[in-house]
Design a protein around this motif. Structure first.
Motif, PDB file in Angstrom:
ATOM      1  N   ILE A 135       0.812  -1.224   0.000  1.00 16.43           N
ATOM      2  CA  ILE A 135       0.000   0.000   0.000  1.00 16.43           C
ATOM      3  C   ILE A 135       0.846   1.276   0.000  1.00 16.43           C
ATOM      4  N   ARG A 136       2.144   1.130  -0.080  1.00 20.47           N
ATOM      5  CA  ARG A 136       3.015   2.305  -0.114  1.00 20.47           C
ATOM      6  C   ARG A 136       2.789   3.119  -1.375  1.00 20.47           C
ATOM      7  N   ILE A 137       2.751   4.439  -1.220  1.00 18.03           N
ATOM      8  CA  ILE A 137       2.630   5.352  -2.355  1.00 18.03           C
ATOM      9  C   ILE A 137       3.944   6.120  -2.471  1.00 18.03           C
ATOM     10  N   ASN A 138       4.561   6.015  -3.615  1.00 21.61           N
ATOM     11  CA  ASN A 138       5.891   6.570  -3.842  1.00 21.61           C
ATOM     12  C   ASN A 138       5.954   8.066  -3.576  1.00 21.61           C
ATOM     13  N   CYS A 139       7.004   8.463  -2.843  1.00 28.23           N
ATOM     14  CA  CYS A 139       7.200   9.871  -2.501  1.00 28.23           C
ATOM     15  C   CYS A 139       8.560  10.355  -3.004  1.00 28.23           C
ATOM     16  N   ILE A 197      17.010   7.715  -3.982  1.00 32.46           N
ATOM     17  CA  ILE A 197      16.849   8.735  -2.942  1.00 32.46           C
ATOM     18  C   ILE A 197      17.413   8.206  -1.626  1.00 32.46           C
ATOM     19  N   THR A 198      18.060   9.072  -0.884  1.00 24.59           N
ATOM     20  CA  THR A 198      18.620   8.666   0.411  1.00 24.59           C
ATOM     21  C   THR A 198      17.556   8.845   1.496  1.00 24.59           C
ATOM     22  N   ALA A 199      17.795   8.226   2.637  1.00 26.00           N
ATOM     23  CA  ALA A 199      16.868   8.338   3.766  1.00 26.00           C
ATOM     24  C   ALA A 199      16.730   9.798   4.190  1.00 26.00           C
ATOM     25  N   GLN A 200      17.856  10.532   4.203  1.00 29.27           N
ATOM     26  CA  GLN A 200      17.824  11.933   4.617  1.00 29.27           C
ATOM     27  C   GLN A 200      17.003  12.780   3.645  1.00 29.27           C
ATOM     28  N   CYS A 203      14.620  11.774   1.684  1.00 25.00           N
ATOM     29  CA  CYS A 203      13.228  11.350   1.814  1.00 25.00           C
ATOM     30  C   CYS A 203      12.587  11.992   3.048  1.00 25.00           C
ATOM     31  N   GLU A 204      13.258  11.927   4.167  1.00 25.37           N
ATOM     32  CA  GLU A 204      12.724  12.484   5.409  1.00 25.37           C
ATOM     33  C   GLU A 204      12.624  14.007   5.343  1.00 25.37           C
ATOM     34  N   ARG A 205      13.528  14.659   4.593  1.00 25.17           N
ATOM     35  CA  ARG A 205      13.436  16.103   4.389  1.00 25.17           C
ATOM     36  C   ARG A 205      12.158  16.474   3.641  1.00 25.17           C
ATOM     37  N   LYS A 206      11.694  15.560   2.778  1.00 23.27           N
ATOM     38  CA  LYS A 206      10.441  15.777   2.047  1.00 23.27           C
ATOM     39  C   LYS A 206       9.228  15.502   2.941  1.00 23.27           C
ATOM     40  N   TYR A 251       4.743   7.975   1.212  1.00 21.79           N
ATOM     41  CA  TYR A 251       3.937   8.903   2.001  1.00 21.79           C
ATOM     42  C   TYR A 251       3.411   8.257   3.283  1.00 21.79           C
ATOM     43  N   HIS A 252       3.203   9.105   4.298  1.00 21.83           N
ATOM     44  CA  HIS A 252       2.554   8.679   5.533  1.00 21.83           C
ATOM     45  C   HIS A 252       1.097   8.337   5.252  1.00 21.83           C
ATOM     46  N   ARG A 253       0.483   7.614   6.146  1.00 23.64           N
ATOM     47  CA  ARG A 253      -0.963   7.380   6.137  1.00 23.64           C
ATOM     48  C   ARG A 253      -1.521   8.090   7.367  1.00 23.64           C
ATOM     49  N   MET A 254      -2.744   8.584   7.250  1.00 22.79           N
ATOM     50  CA  MET A 254      -3.395   9.217   8.390  1.00 22.79           C
ATOM     51  C   MET A 254      -4.267   8.165   9.080  1.00 22.79           C
ATOM     52  N   MET A 255      -4.034   7.954  10.348  1.00 22.77           N
ATOM     53  CA  MET A 255      -4.781   6.949  11.107  1.00 22.77           C
ATOM     54  C   MET A 255      -5.564   7.657  12.197  1.00 22.77           C
ATOM     55  N   GLU A 256      -6.817   7.265  12.368  1.00 22.00           N
ATOM     56  CA  GLU A 256      -7.653   7.826  13.418  1.00 22.00           C
ATOM     57  C   GLU A 256      -7.253   7.181  14.734  1.00 22.00           C
TER      58      GLU A 256
END
Length: 160
Positions: free
Chosen positions: A119-123, A128-131, A133-136, A152-157
């Motif tokens: 379910i990952r959506i490419n960001c 791309i490096t971890a740094q 990616c996290e800067r984005k 991308y993150h997912r929003m969880m209730e």
């Protein structure tokens, strides 16, 4: 001079179309297209109006768990439970002297990095490096192969 200009303008749009066609500017279009356009626009209008008529989504139980003194009125005197919920509000008539139809609490959500790789959506982009990616503002996991590592993150209730 004005009459000459009007004659020229009319002549610009004169197009001889066959009986089953109509003209738009200088192009002949089939009359059947006229009906199709009307049908599509009518369908869109019906869908839009039915969405408005349904009202707001009903609140969750968690959003309606409130101390009676915290309730903010969301209805009018004598509103039914059905009408209250249709308006997207909570209804609880068990406590006298406080609003029975009241505004739900705001849903609490948090950002999470999904563990389920499909379910990952490419960001990011390949390499791309971890740094970077996290800067984005995205998640980074360099496994498994064949799925985005920067996503991308997912929003969880959050639970009550």
């Amino acid at each position: 001079m004005l009459s000459d200009l009007a004659g020229q303008t009319q002549g610009m749009y004169k197009t001889s179309c066959s009986k089953g066609e109509w003209h738009l500017s200088s192009t002949c279009l089939p009359r059947a297209m006229d009906l199709k356009v009307v049908c599509v626009l009518s369908a869109i209008l019906v869908i839009a109006l039915s969405t408005l008529a349904e009202g707001k989504a009903p609140p969750t139980r968690c959003q309606c768990k409130q101390a009676p003194r915290e309730r903010r009125n969301c209805g009018y005197p004598g509103i039914s439970a059905v009408e209250c919920r249709k308006a997207g509000c909570c209804f609880n008539a068990s406590v006298p002297g406080v609003p029975w139809c009241f505004a739900p609490k705001v849903k609490k959500v948090r950002k999470v990095c999904p563990n389920d790789a499909p379910i990952r959506i490419n960001c990011g982009f390949p390499g791309i490096t971890a740094q970077e990616c996290e800067r984005k503002g995205c998640c980074f996991r360099a496994y498994p192969a064949g799925v985005p590592w920067c996503f991308y993150h997912r929003m969880m209730e959050e639970a009550c």
